[in-house]
Scaffold this motif. Structure first.
Motif, PDB file in Angstrom:
ATOM      1  N   ALA A 104       0.878  -1.168   0.000  1.00 50.26           N
ATOM      2  CA  ALA A 104       0.000   0.000   0.000  1.00 50.26           C
ATOM      3  C   ALA A 104       0.915   1.217   0.000  1.00 50.26           C
ATOM      4  O   ALA A 104       1.611   1.493   0.974  1.00 50.26           O
ATOM      5  CB  ALA A 104      -0.893   0.001   1.231  1.00 50.26           C
ATOM      6  N   VAL A 105       0.943   1.939  -1.121  1.00 50.26           N
ATOM      7  CA  VAL A 105       1.889   3.038  -1.306  1.00 50.26           C
ATOM      8  C   VAL A 105       1.164   4.378  -1.209  1.00 50.26           C
ATOM      9  O   VAL A 105       0.125   4.574  -1.844  1.00 50.26           O
ATOM     10  CB  VAL A 105       2.613   2.911  -2.666  1.00 50.26           C
ATOM     11  N   ASN A 106       1.717   5.263  -0.419  1.00 52.60           N
ATOM     12  CA  ASN A 106       1.167   6.598  -0.274  1.00 52.60           C
ATOM     13  C   ASN A 106       1.306   7.351  -1.605  1.00 52.60           C
ATOM     14  O   ASN A 106       2.416   7.483  -2.133  1.00 52.60           O
ATOM     15  CB  ASN A 106       1.915   7.339   0.831  1.00 52.60           C
ATOM     16  N   ARG A 107       0.172   7.814  -2.146  1.00 54.56           N
ATOM     17  CA  ARG A 107       0.207   8.479  -3.449  1.00 54.56           C
ATOM     18  C   ARG A 107       1.076   9.736  -3.415  1.00 54.56           C
ATOM     19  O   ARG A 107       1.811  10.018  -4.364  1.00 54.56           O
ATOM     20  CB  ARG A 107      -1.219   8.834  -3.890  1.00 54.56           C
ATOM     21  N   LYS A 108       1.001  10.476  -2.339  1.00 56.29           N
ATOM     22  CA  LYS A 108       1.823  11.686  -2.185  1.00 56.29           C
ATOM     23  C   LYS A 108       3.309  11.344  -2.249  1.00 56.29           C
ATOM     24  O   LYS A 108       4.089  12.004  -2.947  1.00 56.29           O
ATOM     25  CB  LYS A 108       1.483  12.374  -0.867  1.00 56.29           C
ATOM     26  N   THR A 109       3.692  10.294  -1.539  1.00 54.95           N
ATOM     27  CA  THR A 109       5.095   9.871  -1.533  1.00 54.95           C
ATOM     28  C   THR A 109       5.546   9.436  -2.920  1.00 54.95           C
ATOM     29  O   THR A 109       6.661   9.768  -3.355  1.00 54.95           O
ATOM     30  CB  THR A 109       5.298   8.719  -0.533  1.00 54.95           C
ATOM     31  N   LEU A 110       4.703   8.697  -3.624  1.00 58.59           N
ATOM     32  CA  LEU A 110       5.032   8.247  -4.980  1.00 58.59           C
ATOM     33  C   LEU A 110       5.269   9.432  -5.909  1.00 58.59           C
ATOM     34  O   LEU A 110       6.282   9.500  -6.616  1.00 58.59           O
ATOM     35  CB  LEU A 110       3.911   7.359  -5.525  1.00 58.59           C
ATOM     36  N   LEU A 111       4.338  10.396  -5.913  1.00 63.72           N
ATOM     37  CA  LEU A 111       4.463  11.540  -6.808  1.00 63.72           C
ATOM     38  C   LEU A 111       5.674  12.401  -6.457  1.00 63.72           C
ATOM     39  O   LEU A 111       6.412  12.855  -7.344  1.00 63.72           O
ATOM     40  CB  LEU A 111       3.188  12.378  -6.770  1.00 63.72           C
ATOM     41  N   GLU A 112       5.898  12.623  -5.183  1.00 57.44           N
ATOM     42  CA  GLU A 112       7.036  13.437  -4.778  1.00 57.44           C
ATOM     43  C   GLU A 112       8.362  12.761  -5.109  1.00 57.44           C
ATOM     44  O   GLU A 112       9.336  13.422  -5.481  1.00 57.44           O
ATOM     45  CB  GLU A 112       6.958  13.744  -3.280  1.00 57.44           C
ATOM     46  N   THR A 113       8.389  11.431  -4.992  1.00 55.62           N
ATOM     47  CA  THR A 113       9.604  10.688  -5.334  1.00 55.62           C
ATOM     48  C   THR A 113       9.895  10.802  -6.826  1.00 55.62           C
ATOM     49  O   THR A 113      11.057  10.999  -7.228  1.00 55.62           O
ATOM     50  CB  THR A 113       9.462   9.209  -4.926  1.00 55.62           C
ATOM     51  N   LEU A 114       8.869  10.688  -7.647  1.00 50.76           N
ATOM     52  CA  LEU A 114       9.047  10.854  -9.098  1.00 50.76           C
ATOM     53  C   LEU A 114       9.501  12.276  -9.422  1.00 50.76           C
ATOM     54  O   LEU A 114      10.431  12.487 -10.211  1.00 50.76           O
ATOM     55  CB  LEU A 114       7.737  10.541  -9.822  1.00 50.76           C
ATOM     56  N   GLU A 115       8.855  13.255  -8.799  1.00 47.38           N
ATOM     57  CA  GLU A 115       9.200  14.661  -9.068  1.00 47.38           C
ATOM     58  C   GLU A 115      10.642  14.965  -8.681  1.00 47.38           C
ATOM     59  O   GLU A 115      11.359  15.686  -9.404  1.00 47.38           O
ATOM     60  CB  GLU A 115       8.247  15.577  -8.303  1.00 47.38           C
TER      61      GLU A 115
END
Length: 400
Positions: A104-115
């Protein structure tokens, strides 16, 4: 007038993953995002093995994300009508390559990591595209602030209400006749639940509880909205409605909803694109294509929306890089068009399969009636539980 080689509309999962994939291969892109900052709402999403294969193809960020999240050990399904467990499917743990498992991955964390992996200036915020026009082989993009820029390649990752999808002639996403409530709750002294995805269904309801760590739980609730619209509009009434419809769900699970702050409930209608529109519609045309929810919005029943968006990105980057790296400028337009056609061909049937499977899974699990419940709970339960694993056993390949 600005002229860019690759313009990506939308800084969501598909848009950022595509930009990062291109960056890894030395190709610059510009991402246009209509909001004034990264959209980090949405709580958590399930990331299956197919998503991790795509993440690992982007290089480096998979380890970052795994270190911040808890791996789930299985999926349990239970009827809210009988209270019986209908299936308990174990999930294989991550192997030595780290490309298996469910998190279960935090969407905020995923997007910030990509950014954070993208060069500064890649994303241009407050840049809403309102119109797309042809300009020779380029696409002319008209922004809400009056800015006009040209793109050699245009990739629409702009969600369900995609301007790029409308340009391609794809029909608007249709209502699934259901709405989804999503929320998140933290237990100060721990929740005491196993690290499993727990799904409860029946009587026009689909309810899921997913532990994110020892203290935090993400949960969702899919239902057919009642005629009394005030129940949906008033968050306290909505919370009470959810609790009243959970049937024979253990008290410990009901407490997840009871302990949730009603102001944290997000309720949105569920929409999807009909499979036949994906079959006959344009996924690409010339130098423009769509990815993610702009391409294949689907019901959340398989938890494959974000996963399939990541798959799109890897396939798209692979074919686009081959087209843009050709030696001859003379045939570049043809290479781009052919590359995007190959992307559409490769992703069409996979997307149709996921959209249709998700819709049917949700319909079967939520349907009421003695005969339907008997067939679903006694005969189809293990098949439906295994469907998650089957659809997740997919490899989109590497970038090059």
């Amino acid at each position: 007038m600005m002229v860019e080689d690759v313009v990506i509309v939308g800084a969501g999962i598909a848009g950022l993953a595509t930009a990062l994939g291109l960056h890894r291969l030395g190709i610059r892109s510009l991402v246009l995002e209509s909001a004034d900052s990264l959209r980090t709402t949405g709580y958590y999403l399930g990331m299956w093995p197919n998503a991790w294969k795509a993440i690992d193809a982007l290089g480096g960020i998979g380890q970052i994300l795994r270190a911040k999240h808890t791996q789930l050990t299985g999926i349990m399904t239970r009827s809210i009508i009988s209270g019986e467990v209908t299936a308990d499917v174990p999930i294989k743990p991550a192997d030595s390559q780290g490309d298996s498992g469910l998190y279960a991955v935090n969407r905020k964390t995923l997007l910030e990591t990509l950014e954070n992996e993208l060069p500064r200036g890649t994303i241009k915020y407050s840049s809403k595209v309102v119109d797309i026009q042809d300009s020779d082989f380029h696409k002319s993009l008209h922004l809400a602030d009056g800015t006009i820029l040209k793109a050699k390649v245009l990739i629409g990752c702009d969600g369900v209400n995609s301007v790029a999808a409308a340009y391609l002639g794809l029909s608007k996403a249709s209502s699934a006749g259901r709405s989804a409530v999503r929320s998140f709750v933290k237990f100060k002294n721990g929740h005491g639940l196993e690290p499993k995805a727990m799904l409860f269904f029946g009587k026009d309801v689909r309810f899921g509880v997913i532990p994110c760590d020892d203290h935090s739980i993400y949960w969702f609730y899919s239902f057919r909205p009642p005629q009394d619209k005030e129940i949906v509009e008033d968050r306290m009434k909505l919370k009470q409605h959810i609790i009243s419809t959970l049937g024979k769900v253990p008290d410990k699970i009901k407490s997840v909803v009871e302990e949730t702050d009603a102001t944290n409930l997000e309720c949105t209608p569920i929409r999807f694109r009909h499979p036949w529109n994906l079959l006959w519609g344009n996924i690409s045309k010339g130098n423009i294509c769509v990815a993610g929810d702009a391409f294949h919005p689907m019901t959340p029943d398989l938890a494959q929306g974000g996963c399939s968006a990541l798959e799109d990105s890897i396939v798209l980057v692979r074919v686009l890089a081959a087209a843009l790296r050709g030696e001859s400028r003379e045939n570049e337009q043809k290479r781009i068009q052919k590359g995007l056609e190959n992307y559409a061909k490769e992703r069409r049937w996979r997307s149709i399969d996921l959209v249709w499977s998700a819709y049917m899974l949700g319909s079967i699990q939520m349907r009421d009636g003695v005969v339907v419940s008997l067939i679903r709970d006694r005969l189809l339960a293990k098949f439906l539980g295994g469907l998650f694993l089957k659809k997740a056993a997919f490899d989109c390949g590497k970038l090059n």
